[in-house]
Scaffold this motif. Structure first.
Motif, short mmCIF file in Angstrom:
data_model
loop_
_atom_site.label_atom_id
_atom_site.label_comp_id
_atom_site.label_asym_id
_atom_site.label_seq_id
_atom_site.Cartn_x
_atom_site.Cartn_y
_atom_site.Cartn_z
N THR A 119 93.05 48.54 64.85
CA THR A 119 92.62 49.93 64.95
C THR A 119 93.66 50.80 64.23
N PRO A 120 93.25 51.75 63.39
CA PRO A 120 91.86 52.16 63.12
C PRO A 120 91.07 51.07 62.42
N ARG A 121 89.76 51.20 62.46
CA ARG A 121 88.86 50.20 61.92
C ARG A 121 89.10 50.01 60.42
N SER A 122 88.99 48.75 59.99
CA SER A 122 89.18 48.45 58.58
C SER A 122 88.16 49.19 57.72
N ARG A 123 88.63 49.73 56.60
CA ARG A 123 87.72 50.39 55.66
C ARG A 123 86.66 49.42 55.15
N TRP A 124 87.05 48.15 55.02
CA TRP A 124 86.09 47.16 54.51
C TRP A 124 84.95 46.94 55.49
N LEU A 125 85.24 46.93 56.78
CA LEU A 125 84.17 46.76 57.77
C LEU A 125 83.26 47.99 57.80
N SER A 126 83.85 49.17 57.71
CA SER A 126 83.03 50.38 57.69
C SER A 126 82.15 50.41 56.44
N SER A 127 82.69 49.99 55.30
CA SER A 127 81.90 49.93 54.07
C SER A 127 80.78 48.91 54.20
N ALA A 128 81.08 47.76 54.82
CA ALA A 128 80.06 46.73 55.01
C ALA A 128 78.93 47.26 55.89
N GLY A 129 79.28 48.02 56.93
CA GLY A 129 78.25 48.62 57.78
C GLY A 129 77.40 49.60 57.00
N GLY A 130 78.02 50.37 56.12
CA GLY A 130 77.28 51.31 55.30
C GLY A 130 76.30 50.61 54.38
N VAL A 131 76.72 49.50 53.80
CA VAL A 131 75.83 48.71 52.93
C VAL A 131 74.60 48.23 53.71
N SER A 132 74.82 47.73 54.93
CA SER A 132 73.72 47.22 55.75
C SER A 132 72.71 48.32 56.05
N VAL A 133 73.21 49.49 56.44
CA VAL A 133 72.32 50.61 56.76
C VAL A 133 71.56 51.07 55.51
N ALA A 134 72.24 51.10 54.36
CA ALA A 134 71.56 51.48 53.13
C ALA A 134 70.41 50.54 52.82
N TYR A 135 70.63 49.25 53.00
CA TYR A 135 69.56 48.28 52.72
C TYR A 135 68.37 48.51 53.65
N VAL A 136 68.66 48.82 54.91
CA VAL A 136 67.58 49.09 55.86
C VAL A 136 66.74 50.27 55.40
N PHE A 137 67.40 51.36 55.03
CA PHE A 137 66.65 52.58 54.71
C PHE A 137 65.97 52.53 53.34
N ILE A 138 66.58 51.84 52.39
CA ILE A 138 66.02 51.81 51.05
C ILE A 138 64.99 50.69 50.88
N PHE B 46 75.99 55.00 50.40
CA PHE B 46 75.41 55.64 49.22
C PHE B 46 75.66 54.85 47.94
N GLY B 47 76.75 54.09 47.90
CA GLY B 47 76.98 53.24 46.74
C GLY B 47 75.94 52.14 46.63
N TYR B 48 75.65 51.47 47.76
CA TYR B 48 74.65 50.40 47.74
C TYR B 48 73.26 50.97 47.55
N ALA B 49 73.00 52.14 48.15
CA ALA B 49 71.70 52.80 47.94
C ALA B 49 71.48 53.11 46.48
N ALA B 50 72.52 53.58 45.81
CA ALA B 50 72.40 53.90 44.38
C ALA B 50 72.08 52.64 43.57
N LEU B 51 72.71 51.53 43.93
CA LEU B 51 72.41 50.27 43.23
C LEU B 51 70.98 49.83 43.45
N LEU B 52 70.51 49.94 44.69
CA LEU B 52 69.13 49.53 44.99
C LEU B 52 68.12 50.41 44.27
N LEU B 53 68.39 51.70 44.22
CA LEU B 53 67.45 52.63 43.58
C LEU B 53 67.47 52.49 42.06
N ALA B 54 68.57 51.94 41.53
CA ALA B 54 68.66 51.78 40.08
C ALA B 54 67.90 50.56 39.59
N LEU B 55 67.44 49.71 40.49
CA LEU B 55 66.73 48.49 40.09
C LEU B 55 65.42 48.83 39.39
#
Length: 238
Positions: free
Chosen positions: A26-45, A229-238
């Motif tokens: 603690t505080p939470r690793s930036r890598w884990l928070s980024s990984a969580g963001g990627v997962s959520v982006a995939y769900v929504f996109i 938003f980084g992963y969302a941008a990649l998915l939307l660019a496909l």
């Protein structure tokens, strides 16, 4: 073979995530928070639009045993969220009654692992039978799930300590391969696949947010935002 390679990648995540000690603390690793963001982006996109397509399938071609859900594809997503929320509440209550470094009771551990095993079977099956086929779809799904499993595994390690390292990660790995093998030999209807995707969607949202939201985790919002938003941008660019 490509889907098996993706399954093998997810198994590697389960087996070796515990060795990534730099992600702990603690505080939470930036890598884990980024990984969580990627997962959520995939769900929504990707997954939410697939639920919308699945809803149309339910409306137009509902058959047993899914006839009751003819107008309720999103109810399955809600069910996935509620099921895993209930499990987390149960585990946290039992966890709070124990000494800091103690393992959770065996019954609670096996209930938790059994629920995530079902989760993994669904993911393993969907490596072969997604609504959107193709190599590109497989890659983006596998990457999102690999990072999601990384987040989940750190949560499970925190809940179950040594028991997860000794037993849990092996059970989850086996469940994933069982799901992949089922995908090889069993092909279900599009309606059933839509139902699996809907349930998985709600589960992913809950399992990511439960790791990011608690105040004591001191999560990294900037890293989560970048991952999402980084992963969302990649998915939307496909």
């Amino acid at each position: 073979m490509l889907s098996f390679a993706a399954a093998a990648l997810l198994v590697v995540v389960h087996l070796f995530s515990g060795r990534l000690r730099f992600l702990s603390g603690t505080p939470r690793s930036r890598w884990l928070s980024s990984a969580g963001g990627v997962s959520v982006a995939y769900v929504f996109i990707h997954l939410l639009p697939e639920i919308a397509r699945g809803q149309r399938l339910f409306e137009d071609h509902a058959v047993q045993p899914f006839g009751y859900l003819e107008h309720h594809a999103y109810l399955l997503a809600l069910t996935g969220l509620v099921v895993f929320y209930g499990l987390e509440r149960l585990v946290k209550r039992r966890r709070d009654r124990l000494p800091k470094d103690a393992d959770t009771p065996p019954g609670v551990f096996w209930l938790h692992i059994a629920s995530f095993s079902v989760y993994n079977v669904l993911v393993g099956y969907l490596l072969l039978h997604r609504e959107e086929p193709g190599l590109s779809s497989l890659i983006w799904f596998a990457v999102a799930m690999a990072l999601h499993f990384l987040v989940n595994d750190f949560g499970l390690q925190q809940d179950h300590r040594g028991r997860f390292d000794r037993i849990g990660r092996w059970v989850l790995s086996a469940a994933l391969l069982v799901g992949w093998a089922m995908g090889v030999f069993i092909e279900v209807t599009e309606l059933a696949i839509s139902a699996c995707i809907a349930f998985l969607t709600g589960s992913v949202i809950l399992n990511v947010m439960k790791e990011e939201l608690p105040e004591e985790r001191a999560s990294r919002f900037s890293a989560f935002l970048l991952g999402a938003f980084g992963y969302a941008a990649l998915l939307l660019a496909l």
